[in-house]
Design an enzyme around this catalytic site. Structure first.
Site, PDB file in Angstrom:
ATOM      1  N   PRO A 293       0.787  -1.239   0.000  1.00  0.00           N
ATOM      2  CA  PRO A 293       0.000   0.000   0.000  1.00  0.00           C
ATOM      3  C   PRO A 293       0.820   1.291   0.000  1.00  0.00           C
ATOM      4  CG  PRO A 293      -0.027  -1.029   2.177  1.00  0.00           C
ATOM      5  CD  PRO A 293       0.696  -1.973   1.267  1.00  0.00           C
ATOM      6  N   LYS A 297      -1.404   2.681  -4.602  1.00  0.00           N
ATOM      7  CA  LYS A 297      -1.681   2.340  -5.998  1.00  0.00           C
ATOM      8  C   LYS A 297      -2.675   1.190  -6.182  1.00  0.00           C
ATOM      9  CE  LYS A 297       0.617   5.436  -8.089  1.00  0.00           C
ATOM     10  NZ  LYS A 297      -0.265   6.548  -7.779  1.00  0.00           N
ATOM     11  N   TYR A 385       3.245   9.259  -8.231  1.00  0.00           N
ATOM     12  CA  TYR A 385       2.277   9.331  -7.123  1.00  0.00           C
ATOM     13  C   TYR A 385       0.929   9.876  -7.609  1.00  0.00           C
ATOM     14  CZ  TYR A 385       0.661   9.600  -2.318  1.00  0.00           C
ATOM     15  OH  TYR A 385      -0.053   9.398  -1.157  1.00  0.00           O
TER      16      TYR A 385
HETATM   17  C1  PHB Z   1      -4.793   5.267   3.684  1.00  0.00           C
HETATM   18  O1  PHB Z   1      -5.350   4.225   4.034  1.00  0.00           O
HETATM   19  O2  PHB Z   1      -5.233   6.371   3.994  1.00  0.00           O
HETATM   20  C2  PHB Z   1      -3.541   5.207   2.895  1.00  0.00           C
HETATM   21  C3  PHB Z   1      -2.907   3.994   2.695  1.00  0.00           C
HETATM   22  C4  PHB Z   1      -1.733   3.949   1.952  1.00  0.00           C
HETATM   23  C5  PHB Z   1      -1.202   5.110   1.435  1.00  0.00           C
HETATM   24  C6  PHB Z   1      -1.840   6.324   1.623  1.00  0.00           C
HETATM   25  C7  PHB Z   1      -3.009   6.368   2.353  1.00  0.00           C
HETATM   26  O3  PHB Z   1      -0.044   5.077   0.721  1.00  0.00           O
END
Ligand code: PHB
Length: 392
Positions: A293, A297, A385
Protein backbone atom coordinates in the site's frame (compact mmCIF):
# COMPACT_ATOMS: atom_id res chain seq x y z
CA UNK A 1 -30.70 -15.27 -16.89
CA UNK A 2 -29.02 -13.52 -19.77
CA UNK A 3 -26.85 -10.41 -19.95
CA UNK A 4 -24.05 -8.99 -22.06
CA UNK A 5 -21.37 -8.78 -19.36
CA UNK A 6 -21.24 -10.90 -16.22
CA UNK A 7 -19.07 -9.16 -13.63
CA UNK A 8 -17.70 -11.28 -10.79
CA UNK A 9 -17.10 -9.08 -7.73
CA UNK A 10 -19.10 -6.17 -6.33
CA UNK A 11 -16.20 -4.03 -5.14
CA UNK A 12 -15.41 -0.63 -6.63
CA UNK A 13 -14.01 -2.06 -9.91
CA UNK A 14 -17.00 -4.25 -10.71
CA UNK A 15 -19.52 -1.60 -9.76
CA UNK A 16 -17.73 1.13 -11.67
CA UNK A 17 -17.56 -0.95 -14.86
CA UNK A 18 -21.19 -1.95 -14.57
CA UNK A 19 -22.19 1.68 -14.12
CA UNK A 20 -20.07 2.99 -17.01
CA UNK A 21 -21.38 0.30 -19.36
CA UNK A 22 -24.98 0.91 -18.34
CA UNK A 23 -24.69 4.57 -19.31
CA UNK A 24 -23.70 3.41 -22.82
CA UNK A 25 -26.56 0.96 -23.07
CA UNK A 26 -24.51 -2.18 -22.34
CA UNK A 27 -26.11 -4.43 -19.76
CA UNK A 28 -24.35 -6.35 -17.01
CA UNK A 29 -25.02 -8.38 -13.88
CA UNK A 30 -22.68 -8.09 -10.89
CA UNK A 31 -22.22 -11.13 -8.62
CA UNK A 32 -20.87 -10.53 -5.10
CA UNK A 33 -20.05 -13.21 -2.53
CA UNK A 34 -20.59 -10.97 0.51
CA UNK A 35 -23.37 -8.73 1.74
CA UNK A 36 -23.40 -5.04 0.91
CA UNK A 37 -22.82 -4.19 4.60
CA UNK A 38 -19.71 -6.38 4.63
CA UNK A 39 -18.29 -4.78 1.47
CA UNK A 40 -18.93 -1.31 2.94
CA UNK A 41 -17.38 -2.31 6.26
CA UNK A 42 -13.96 -2.98 4.74
CA UNK A 43 -11.58 -0.13 5.43
CA UNK A 44 -9.37 0.29 2.40
CA UNK A 45 -7.44 2.91 0.52
CA UNK A 46 -8.11 6.60 0.52
CA UNK A 47 -5.99 8.30 -2.14
CA UNK A 48 -7.38 8.71 -5.66
CA UNK A 49 -5.52 9.65 -8.80
CA UNK A 50 -7.19 12.22 -11.07
CA UNK A 51 -7.71 9.49 -13.69
CA UNK A 52 -9.81 7.58 -11.19
CA UNK A 53 -11.76 10.71 -10.23
CA UNK A 54 -12.49 11.37 -13.90
CA UNK A 55 -13.92 7.87 -14.29
CA UNK A 56 -16.12 8.41 -11.22
CA UNK A 57 -17.50 11.59 -12.81
CA UNK A 58 -18.01 9.83 -16.14
CA UNK A 59 -19.92 7.15 -14.23
CA UNK A 60 -22.11 9.97 -12.80
CA UNK A 61 -20.84 9.11 -9.32
CA UNK A 62 -18.47 11.99 -8.68
CA UNK A 63 -20.70 14.49 -6.95
CA UNK A 64 -20.03 13.61 -3.31
CA UNK A 65 -16.37 12.86 -4.06
CA UNK A 66 -15.98 16.38 -5.45
CA UNK A 67 -17.83 17.91 -2.49
CA UNK A 68 -16.35 15.96 0.40
CA UNK A 69 -13.04 14.66 -0.98
CA UNK A 70 -9.96 16.72 -0.20
CA UNK A 71 -7.55 17.79 -2.91
CA UNK A 72 -3.98 17.16 -1.78
CA UNK A 73 -1.20 18.95 -3.59
CA UNK A 74 1.59 17.42 -1.56
CA UNK A 75 2.63 15.05 1.21
CA UNK A 76 5.49 14.77 3.66
CA UNK A 77 8.29 12.29 4.12
CA UNK A 78 9.64 12.23 7.68
CA UNK A 79 13.21 11.04 8.09
CA UNK A 80 16.06 11.71 10.48
CA UNK A 81 13.70 13.54 12.83
CA UNK A 82 12.73 16.08 10.19
CA UNK A 83 9.89 16.63 7.80
CA UNK A 84 10.41 17.21 4.06
CA UNK A 85 7.49 18.06 1.80
CA UNK A 86 6.93 16.61 -1.65
CA UNK A 87 5.21 19.33 -3.63
CA UNK A 88 3.14 17.15 -5.96
CA UNK A 89 1.55 20.10 -7.70
CA UNK A 90 4.85 21.71 -8.56
CA UNK A 91 6.75 18.56 -9.47
CA UNK A 92 3.98 16.90 -11.47
CA UNK A 93 3.27 20.00 -13.51
CA UNK A 94 0.03 20.98 -11.79
CA UNK A 95 -1.59 17.72 -10.74
CA UNK A 96 -2.80 16.49 -7.35
CA UNK A 97 -4.59 13.56 -5.69
CA UNK A 98 -7.97 13.37 -3.96
CA UNK A 99 -8.34 11.94 -0.46
CA UNK A 100 -11.70 10.15 -0.41
CA UNK A 101 -12.19 6.76 1.21
CA UNK A 102 -12.87 3.61 -0.76
CA UNK A 103 -15.81 2.95 1.55
CA UNK A 104 -17.48 6.23 0.55
CA UNK A 105 -16.76 5.75 -3.11
CA UNK A 106 -18.19 2.22 -3.06
CA UNK A 107 -21.30 3.57 -1.34
CA UNK A 108 -21.68 6.16 -4.13
CA UNK A 109 -21.36 3.44 -6.77
CA UNK A 110 -23.96 1.21 -5.06
CA UNK A 111 -26.37 4.13 -4.87
CA UNK A 112 -25.90 4.89 -8.55
CA UNK A 113 -26.51 1.23 -9.47
CA UNK A 114 -29.67 1.27 -7.32
CA UNK A 115 -30.93 4.46 -8.99
CA UNK A 116 -30.58 2.86 -12.40
CA UNK A 117 -32.01 -0.49 -11.33
CA UNK A 118 -28.65 -2.15 -11.88
CA UNK A 119 -28.52 -5.85 -11.07
CA UNK A 120 -26.07 -6.44 -8.21
CA UNK A 121 -26.65 -9.84 -6.60
CA UNK A 122 -25.23 -10.22 -3.08
CA UNK A 123 -24.48 -13.35 -1.00
CA UNK A 124 -23.85 -15.36 -4.14
CA UNK A 125 -22.17 -18.74 -3.57
CA UNK A 126 -20.54 -21.51 -5.59
CA UNK A 127 -19.67 -19.33 -8.57
CA UNK A 128 -18.33 -21.42 -11.48
CA UNK A 129 -17.21 -20.02 -14.84
CA UNK A 130 -17.92 -22.18 -17.90
CA UNK A 131 -16.87 -22.38 -21.55
CA UNK A 132 -14.43 -19.50 -21.34
CA UNK A 133 -12.85 -20.34 -24.68
CA UNK A 134 -16.15 -21.00 -26.46
CA UNK A 135 -18.49 -18.64 -28.25
CA UNK A 136 -21.04 -18.59 -25.43
CA UNK A 137 -19.55 -18.53 -21.93
CA UNK A 138 -21.79 -18.76 -18.88
CA UNK A 139 -21.65 -18.57 -15.11
CA UNK A 140 -23.48 -20.77 -12.64
CA UNK A 141 -23.95 -19.94 -8.98
CA UNK A 142 -26.23 -20.27 -6.00
CA UNK A 143 -28.41 -17.25 -5.20
CA UNK A 144 -31.19 -17.24 -2.59
CA UNK A 145 -30.87 -21.03 -2.30
CA UNK A 146 -31.51 -21.43 -5.99
CA UNK A 147 -29.07 -22.58 -8.65
CA UNK A 148 -28.95 -20.02 -11.44
CA UNK A 149 -27.20 -19.75 -14.78
CA UNK A 150 -26.13 -16.50 -16.41
CA UNK A 151 -25.46 -16.59 -20.14
CA UNK A 152 -23.30 -13.75 -21.36
CA UNK A 153 -20.89 -12.48 -24.02
CA UNK A 154 -17.98 -11.79 -21.67
CA UNK A 155 -17.03 -12.39 -18.03
CA UNK A 156 -15.08 -9.83 -15.99
CA UNK A 157 -13.12 -11.21 -13.02
CA UNK A 158 -13.06 -8.34 -10.51
CA UNK A 159 -13.31 -10.60 -7.49
CA UNK A 160 -10.05 -9.88 -5.73
CA UNK A 161 -6.95 -11.91 -5.00
CA UNK A 162 -8.83 -14.85 -3.44
CA UNK A 163 -11.67 -14.89 -5.98
CA UNK A 164 -12.60 -17.73 -8.34
CA UNK A 165 -11.90 -15.89 -11.61
CA UNK A 166 -8.13 -16.20 -11.75
CA UNK A 167 -8.36 -19.77 -10.47
CA UNK A 168 -10.64 -20.61 -13.41
CA UNK A 169 -7.78 -20.11 -15.85
CA UNK A 170 -5.69 -23.26 -16.44
CA UNK A 171 -2.49 -22.97 -14.39
CA UNK A 172 -0.23 -23.76 -17.36
CA UNK A 173 -1.48 -20.65 -19.17
CA UNK A 174 -0.53 -18.31 -16.32
CA UNK A 175 2.76 -16.91 -15.16
CA UNK A 176 2.89 -15.50 -11.64
CA UNK A 177 5.36 -12.96 -10.29
CA UNK A 178 5.43 -12.42 -6.56
CA UNK A 179 7.32 -10.76 -3.74
CA UNK A 180 6.25 -11.17 -0.15
CA UNK A 181 7.59 -8.64 2.36
CA UNK A 182 8.71 -9.69 5.85
CA UNK A 183 6.32 -7.31 7.63
CA UNK A 184 2.78 -5.99 7.67
CA UNK A 185 0.96 -2.75 8.40
CA UNK A 186 -1.02 -2.40 11.59
CA UNK A 187 -3.66 0.24 10.89
CA UNK A 188 -6.17 2.05 13.05
CA UNK A 189 -9.03 4.35 12.30
CA UNK A 190 -9.85 6.90 14.98
CA UNK A 191 -12.32 9.74 15.33
CA UNK A 192 -9.63 12.28 16.02
CA UNK A 193 -8.38 15.34 14.19
CA UNK A 194 -5.60 14.29 11.76
CA UNK A 195 -2.16 15.28 13.03
CA UNK A 196 -1.35 16.86 9.66
CA UNK A 197 -3.55 18.21 6.86
CA UNK A 198 -1.34 16.27 4.42
CA UNK A 199 -0.15 12.66 4.63
CA UNK A 200 3.13 11.93 6.41
CA UNK A 201 5.15 8.86 5.35
CA UNK A 202 7.80 8.25 8.00
CA UNK A 203 11.04 6.32 7.64
CA UNK A 204 12.32 5.52 11.12
CA UNK A 205 14.82 3.12 12.64
CA UNK A 206 11.99 1.49 14.62
CA UNK A 207 10.06 0.96 11.37
CA UNK A 208 7.82 2.75 8.91
CA UNK A 209 4.76 4.79 9.96
CA UNK A 210 2.07 6.60 8.01
CA UNK A 211 -0.29 9.38 9.12
CA UNK A 212 -3.28 9.49 6.80
CA UNK A 213 -6.87 10.62 7.05
CA UNK A 214 -10.36 10.16 5.73
CA UNK A 215 -11.69 13.59 6.76
CA UNK A 216 -10.87 16.35 9.22
CA UNK A 217 -12.51 14.32 12.00
CA UNK A 218 -11.37 10.83 10.98
CA UNK A 219 -7.72 9.79 11.07
CA UNK A 220 -6.05 6.69 9.64
CA UNK A 221 -2.64 5.72 11.02
CA UNK A 222 -0.35 2.79 10.28
CA UNK A 223 2.84 1.32 11.68
CA UNK A 224 5.06 -1.39 10.23
CA UNK A 225 4.94 -4.55 12.40
CA UNK A 226 6.53 -8.01 12.16
CA UNK A 227 4.34 -10.63 10.48
CA UNK A 228 4.30 -12.57 13.73
CA UNK A 229 2.34 -9.79 15.51
CA UNK A 230 -1.42 -10.01 15.85
CA UNK A 231 -3.97 -7.27 16.50
CA UNK A 232 -4.44 -8.54 20.06
CA UNK A 233 -0.79 -7.75 20.79
CA UNK A 234 -1.53 -4.07 20.28
CA UNK A 235 -3.66 -2.07 22.70
CA UNK A 236 -4.63 1.39 21.48
CA UNK A 237 -2.18 2.87 23.97
CA UNK A 238 0.69 0.72 22.72
CA UNK A 239 -0.15 1.73 19.15
CA UNK A 240 -0.16 5.46 19.91
CA UNK A 241 3.08 5.22 21.86
CA UNK A 242 4.84 3.38 19.06
CA UNK A 243 3.46 5.75 16.41
CA UNK A 244 4.73 8.77 18.38
CA UNK A 245 8.19 7.27 18.64
CA UNK A 246 8.37 6.92 14.85
CA UNK A 247 7.42 10.53 14.11
CA UNK A 248 9.54 13.69 14.32
CA UNK A 249 9.07 15.37 17.72
CA UNK A 250 7.31 18.40 16.17
CA UNK A 251 4.63 16.02 14.85
CA UNK A 252 4.48 13.64 17.82
CA UNK A 253 3.67 16.44 20.28
CA UNK A 254 0.63 17.41 18.20
CA UNK A 255 -0.78 13.89 17.83
CA UNK A 256 -4.34 13.65 19.11
CA UNK A 257 -5.09 10.17 20.40
CA UNK A 258 -8.38 8.42 21.13
CA UNK A 259 -9.92 5.01 21.02
CA UNK A 260 -9.72 3.15 17.73
CA UNK A 261 -12.89 2.32 15.80
CA UNK A 262 -11.09 -0.21 13.61
CA UNK A 263 -7.77 -2.00 13.97
CA UNK A 264 -6.30 -4.55 11.58
CA UNK A 265 -3.05 -5.94 10.20
CA UNK A 266 -2.44 -6.25 6.47
CA UNK A 267 0.53 -8.21 5.12
CA UNK A 268 2.44 -6.57 2.26
CA UNK A 269 2.68 -8.29 -1.07
CA UNK A 270 3.63 -7.52 -4.66
CA UNK A 271 1.99 -9.85 -7.19
CA UNK A 272 1.21 -9.90 -10.90
CA UNK A 273 -0.30 -12.62 -13.06
CA UNK A 274 0.14 -12.69 -16.81
CA UNK A 275 -1.84 -12.69 -19.04
CA UNK A 276 -4.85 -10.84 -17.66
CA UNK A 277 -7.28 -12.47 -20.06
CA UNK A 278 -8.25 -15.96 -21.14
CA UNK A 279 -10.81 -16.48 -23.89
CA UNK A 280 -13.91 -14.55 -22.85
CA UNK A 281 -12.63 -13.85 -19.32
CA UNK A 282 -10.87 -10.60 -18.43
CA UNK A 283 -9.29 -10.05 -15.01
CA UNK A 284 -9.24 -6.63 -13.33
CA UNK A 285 -7.78 -5.23 -10.12
CA UNK A 286 -6.65 -7.46 -7.22
CA UNK A 287 -7.73 -10.58 -9.13
CA UNK A 288 -4.65 -10.04 -11.29
CA UNK A 289 -2.26 -7.90 -9.27
CA UNK A 290 -1.49 -6.69 -5.76
CA UNK A 291 0.80 -3.88 -4.61
CA UNK A 292 2.03 -3.04 -1.13
CA UNK A 293 0.00 0.00 0.00
CA UNK A 294 2.97 2.38 0.30
CA UNK A 295 2.36 4.16 -3.02
CA UNK A 296 -1.46 4.15 -2.66
CA UNK A 297 -1.68 2.34 -6.00
CA UNK A 298 -4.02 -0.61 -5.25
CA UNK A 299 -7.38 0.94 -6.08
CA UNK A 300 -5.83 3.23 -8.70
CA UNK A 301 -4.33 0.25 -10.56
CA UNK A 302 -7.73 -1.42 -10.60
CA UNK A 303 -9.19 1.78 -12.05
CA UNK A 304 -6.83 1.78 -15.02
CA UNK A 305 -7.84 -1.83 -15.80
CA UNK A 306 -11.46 -0.73 -15.75
CA UNK A 307 -10.67 2.17 -18.06
CA UNK A 308 -9.07 -0.13 -20.65
CA UNK A 309 -11.83 -2.73 -20.35
CA UNK A 310 -14.58 -0.14 -20.62
CA UNK A 311 -13.13 1.30 -23.82
CA UNK A 312 -12.42 -2.15 -25.25
CA UNK A 313 -16.02 -3.23 -24.63
CA UNK A 314 -17.35 0.01 -26.12
CA UNK A 315 -15.27 -0.60 -29.25
CA UNK A 316 -16.61 -4.12 -29.47
CA UNK A 317 -20.28 -3.21 -29.12
CA UNK A 318 -20.31 0.17 -30.84
CA UNK A 319 -17.66 -0.15 -33.56
CA UNK A 320 -17.40 -3.89 -34.09
CA UNK A 321 -13.72 -3.51 -33.23
CA UNK A 322 -12.15 -6.20 -31.03
CA UNK A 323 -8.61 -4.83 -30.98
CA UNK A 324 -9.09 -3.34 -27.49
CA UNK A 325 -10.20 -6.69 -26.09
CA UNK A 326 -7.41 -8.53 -27.92
CA UNK A 327 -4.81 -6.11 -26.57
CA UNK A 328 -6.35 -5.62 -23.12
CA UNK A 329 -3.88 -7.77 -21.23
CA UNK A 330 -0.77 -6.24 -22.80
CA UNK A 331 -2.07 -2.70 -22.42
CA UNK A 332 -3.21 -3.09 -18.83
CA UNK A 333 -0.01 -4.89 -17.82
CA UNK A 334 2.21 -2.14 -19.27
CA UNK A 335 0.75 0.32 -16.76
CA UNK A 336 0.39 -2.23 -13.97
CA UNK A 337 4.12 -3.01 -14.02
CA UNK A 338 4.96 0.69 -13.65
CA UNK A 339 2.70 0.90 -10.59
CA UNK A 340 4.40 -2.27 -9.30
CA UNK A 341 7.81 -0.67 -9.68
CA UNK A 342 6.74 2.51 -7.94
CA UNK A 343 5.06 0.70 -5.05
CA UNK A 344 8.08 -1.54 -4.56
CA UNK A 345 10.37 1.50 -4.62
CA UNK A 346 8.30 3.50 -2.10
CA UNK A 347 8.15 0.41 0.13
CA UNK A 348 11.86 -0.27 -0.13
CA UNK A 349 13.02 3.25 0.73
CA UNK A 350 10.69 3.74 3.72
CA UNK A 351 10.57 0.41 5.61
CA UNK A 352 13.07 -1.37 7.83
CA UNK A 353 13.95 -4.74 6.35
CA UNK A 354 15.17 -7.17 9.01
CA UNK A 355 17.72 -8.65 6.60
CA UNK A 356 19.28 -5.29 5.66
CA UNK A 357 23.01 -4.80 6.19
CA UNK A 358 24.43 -1.51 7.44
CA UNK A 359 25.33 -0.81 3.81
CA UNK A 360 21.71 -1.32 2.68
CA UNK A 361 20.59 0.91 5.52
CA UNK A 362 22.94 3.68 4.50
CA UNK A 363 21.76 3.49 0.88
CA UNK A 364 18.17 3.85 2.04
CA UNK A 365 19.09 7.05 3.86
CA UNK A 366 21.02 8.37 0.86
CA UNK A 367 18.09 7.58 -1.44
CA UNK A 368 15.85 9.88 0.62
CA UNK A 369 18.52 12.58 0.88
CA UNK A 370 19.07 12.42 -2.88
CA UNK A 371 15.34 12.70 -3.47
CA UNK A 372 15.12 16.01 -1.64
CA UNK A 373 18.26 17.35 -3.31
CA UNK A 374 17.05 16.77 -6.87
CA UNK A 375 14.07 18.28 -8.65
CA UNK A 376 14.36 15.51 -11.23
CA UNK A 377 14.07 12.81 -8.56
CA UNK A 378 11.11 14.64 -7.03
CA UNK A 379 9.59 14.90 -10.51
CA UNK A 380 9.78 11.15 -10.92
CA UNK A 381 8.20 10.55 -7.51
CA UNK A 382 5.46 13.11 -8.18
CA UNK A 383 4.48 11.86 -11.66
CA UNK A 384 4.10 8.34 -10.31
CA UNK A 385 2.28 9.33 -7.12
CA UNK A 386 -0.33 11.44 -8.95
CA UNK A 387 -0.64 8.62 -11.49
CA UNK A 388 0.90 7.92 -14.86
CA UNK A 389 -1.33 8.65 -17.86
CA UNK A 390 -3.61 5.84 -19.02
CA UNK A 391 -2.50 6.37 -22.61
CA UNK A 392 -4.43 5.52 -25.76
C1 PHB B 1 -4.79 5.27 3.68
O1 PHB B 1 -5.35 4.22 4.03
O2 PHB B 1 -5.23 6.37 3.99
C2 PHB B 1 -3.54 5.21 2.89
C3 PHB B 1 -2.91 3.99 2.69
C4 PHB B 1 -1.73 3.95 1.95
C5 PHB B 1 -1.20 5.11 1.44
C6 PHB B 1 -1.84 6.32 1.62
C7 PHB B 1 -3.01 6.37 2.35
O3 PHB B 1 -0.04 5.08 0.72
Amino acid sequence: MKTQICIIGGGPSGLMLSQLLHLKGIESIVLERCSREYVLGRIRAGVLEQGFAKLMREAQCGERMDQEGEIHEGFYIAHDNKLDRVDLFKHSGGSSVIVYGQTELTRDLYEARDRMNGEVLHNVDDVVLHDLTREAPYVTCKYNDENIQIDCDYIIGADGFHGVSRKSIPADVLREYERVYPFGWLGILSETKPVSPELIYSSHERGFALCSLRSQVLSRYYIQVPLSDSVDDWSDEAFWNELKRRLPVEVAVKLETGSSIEKSIAPLRSYVVEPMSYGKLFLAGDAAHIVPPTGAKGLNSAASDIYYLYHALLDHYQNDDDSGLDNYSAKALARIWKAQRFSWWMTSILHRFPENSSYDQKLQQIEIEYLFSSDKALGSLAENYVGLPYGG
